[in-house]
Scaffold this active site. Structure first.
Site, PDB file in Angstrom:
ATOM      1  CD  GLN A 292      -8.260  -0.626  -2.975  1.00  0.00           C
ATOM      2  OE1 GLN A 292      -9.248  -0.785  -3.687  1.00  0.00           O
ATOM      3  NE2 GLN A 292      -7.318  -1.540  -2.856  1.00  0.00           N
TER       4      GLN A 292
ATOM      5  N   GLY B 115      -5.959  -3.515  -7.725  1.00  0.00           N
ATOM      6  CA  GLY B 115      -7.144  -2.706  -7.428  1.00  0.00           C
ATOM      7  C   GLY B 115      -6.750  -1.374  -6.801  1.00  0.00           C
TER       8      GLY B 115
ATOM      9  NE  ARG C 120     -10.871  -6.386  -6.683  1.00  0.00           N
ATOM     10  CZ  ARG C 120      -9.855  -5.994  -5.940  1.00  0.00           C
ATOM     11  NH1 ARG C 120      -8.625  -6.077  -6.419  1.00  0.00           N
ATOM     12  NH2 ARG C 120     -10.044  -5.531  -4.721  1.00  0.00           N
TER      13      ARG C 120
ATOM     14  CB  SER D 247      -0.882   0.028   1.247  1.00  0.00           C
ATOM     15  OG  SER D 247      -1.825  -1.004   1.209  1.00  0.00           O
TER      16      SER D 247
ATOM     17  NE  ARG E  67      -2.447   4.786   0.516  1.00  0.00           N
ATOM     18  CZ  ARG E  67      -3.107   3.651   0.247  1.00  0.00           C
ATOM     19  NH1 ARG E  67      -2.476   2.626  -0.313  1.00  0.00           N
ATOM     20  NH2 ARG E  67      -4.391   3.543   0.510  1.00  0.00           N
TER      21      ARG E  67
ATOM     22  CG  ASP F 169      -5.559  -6.681   2.450  1.00  0.00           C
ATOM     23  OD1 ASP F 169      -6.646  -6.929   1.883  1.00  0.00           O
ATOM     24  OD2 ASP F 169      -4.896  -5.655   2.209  1.00  0.00           O
TER      25      ASP F 169
HETATM   26  C1  S3P Z   1      -5.760  -1.080   0.265  1.00  0.00           C
HETATM   27  C2  S3P Z   1      -7.000  -1.059   0.863  1.00  0.00           C
HETATM   28  C3  S3P Z   1      -7.813  -2.269   1.093  1.00  0.00           C
HETATM   29  C4  S3P Z   1      -6.967  -3.537   0.970  1.00  0.00           C
HETATM   30  C5  S3P Z   1      -6.080  -3.514  -0.234  1.00  0.00           C
HETATM   31  C6  S3P Z   1      -5.117  -2.344  -0.166  1.00  0.00           C
HETATM   32  C7  S3P Z   1      -5.028   0.194   0.074  1.00  0.00           C
HETATM   33  O1  S3P Z   1      -8.845  -2.327   0.128  1.00  0.00           O
HETATM   34  O2  S3P Z   1      -7.806  -4.674   0.957  1.00  0.00           O
HETATM   35  O3  S3P Z   1      -5.328  -4.715  -0.326  1.00  0.00           O
HETATM   36  O4  S3P Z   1      -3.819   0.154  -0.203  1.00  0.00           O
HETATM   37  O5  S3P Z   1      -5.669   1.243   0.205  1.00  0.00           O
HETATM   38  P1  S3P Z   1     -10.253  -1.561   0.338  1.00  0.00           P
HETATM   39  O6  S3P Z   1     -10.027  -0.136   0.310  1.00  0.00           O
HETATM   40  O7  S3P Z   1     -11.095  -2.029  -0.831  1.00  0.00           O
HETATM   41  O8  S3P Z   1     -10.792  -2.074   1.649  1.00  0.00           O
END
Ligand code: S3P
Length: 384
Positions: A169, A95, A123, A23, A27, A315
């Site tokens: 996210q 995602g 998704r 994550s 970023r 996760d």
């Molecule tokens: C993430 C947020 C989570 C997580 C994903 C990474 C992020 O998803 O499951 O692996 O880096 O912001 P969601 O925002 O859909 O909960």
């Protein structure tokens, strides 16, 4: 694709480090790209997802130097310096990359189209498109899924958005768009989610306040290039933490793990089950807390997972379900329907796996009920 041969081991011992946080790596690239000046990142995760973000950032006209393993230097172009990519941007399986880029790209002067692999193309993307449209973005999805088409040249304005789902996210997409919006952008979460975006924006010098599940960003914003040390990924550490709870004979140590409290719900869940876990050698990597995780073996018992911990461990449930399968008694997880819309349906996939090794369980629409230890009764006395 590689084949792996996994053999049972009687115990787990030693001291390890895990790769950089995914994550935070995504970023760092995105914020470094729109900062003024260079940003040096160490501990960057060179996994496929983050490399998709790296390639996309490069296609948007940002020079990224890979200087050594895990070390990247981003030559930021400033908030207004991104260039049209000249074709679709492929996010692979990521995602996080797709939803965060939706925010970052919705106020650019050029059009963009985001696609991904087979799993990502299925998704839900409307959850991120909705607040962005309220801010003035023009975004099309295909029945709520990718491809995501973003029309350039829109003027965005700040909003107050109360998220219907707890998603870091979606929050991050709105905050990244907020960098370009007129006025204040506020996102209110229904439950606390990971706050890496808020922390990192602060490190880049952006005025943002985050308190009690509400984040507010004021623009005009300007990001100043910085240094980012990416901590070890708690999600990677999770598998070793569970393995050590179940199989360590002496203290097992995982060094340099990111222990941001919005990520460590698994530690609380395991502690409720009776695990013996300690965080030692606390320090920080820029805006993120880091520690070594020390795990000692202890017998685990089943629990009912408190709802508030679900988004803080979203996760880590695949690893947690293994702990539940080996614990004494029943474990129940509910309120985790988000697991169904990840890279795979993690409830269905884990239920299949648990069933395959003889663990009795019940699939719930929003979680799992697991009968701990049941596999031993069925398979324990088989000759090896
Ligand atoms: C993430 C947020 C989570 C997580 C994903 C990474 C992020 O998803 O499951 O692996 O880096 O912001 P969601 O925002 O859909 O909960």
């Amino acid at each position: 694709m590689s084949d792996f041969l996994v053999e049972p081991s009687a115990s787990i011992a030693g001291c390890i480090r895990v790769p950089g946080d995914k994550s935070i790596s995504h970023r760092a690239l995105m914020l470094g790209a729109v900062a003024s000046g260079t940003t040096d990142v160490e501990g960057f995760l060179e996994g496929e997802d983050c490399l998709a973000t790296l390639r996309a950032v490069a296609r948007l006209g940002v020079e990224v130097e890979c200087r050594a393993p895990g070390e990247v230097r981003i030559h930021g172009v400033g908030l207004k310096g991104l260039r049209a990519p000249g074709g679709v941007l492929d996010m692979g399986n990521a995602g996080t990359a797709m939803r965060l880029f939706m925010g970052l790209l919705s106020a650019q002067p050029f059009d963009t189209e985001l696609i991904g692999d087979e799993s990502l193309m299925r998704r839900p993307m409307e959850r991120a498109a909705k607040p962005l449209r309220e801010m003035g973005a023009v975004i099309e999805t295909c029945d709520g899924r990718p491809p995501v088409r973003i029309r350039g040249g829109q003027r965005l304005h700040g909003i107050r958005y109360e998220m219907p789902v707890a998603s870091a996210q979606v929050k991050s997409a709105a905050l990244l768009a907020g960098l370009y919006a007129e006025g204040e952008t506020t996102v209110v979460e229904p439950a606390v989610t990971r706050d890496h975006t808020e922390r990192m924006l602060q490190s880049f010098g952006v005025e943002i306040t985050a308190r009690g599940g509400t984040a507010t960003l004021r623009s005009p914003a300007r990001l100043a290039g910085t240094r980012i040390a990416v901590p070890g990924d708690f999600s990677s550490a999770a598998f070793f933490i569970v393995a050590a709870c179940l199989g360590a004979r002496e203290p097992f140590l995982i060094q340099g793990v990111g222990v941001n409290p919005t990520r460590t719900g698994l530690l609380e869940m395991l502690a409720l089950m009776g695990a013996d876990l300690r965080l030692v050698n606390h320090r920080s990597a820029g805006a993120e807390p880091v520690a070594d995780v020390e795990v000692r073996p202890a017998p685990l018992h089943g629990i009912r997972v408190p709802d508030r911990l679900v988004p803080l461990a979203i996760d880590e449930f695949p690893a947690f379900f293994i702990a539940a399968a080996c614990a004494k008694g029943e474990t129940v997880v509910t309120g985790a329907e988000e697991l169904r819309v990840k890279e795979s349906d993690r409830i269905a996939v884990m239920a299949r796996g648990l069933g395959a090794v003889g663990v009795r369980h019940e699939v719930l629409h929003d979680g799992l009920r697991i009968e701990g230890g049941s596999h031993r009764r069925r398979y324990g006395r088989q000759p090896r």
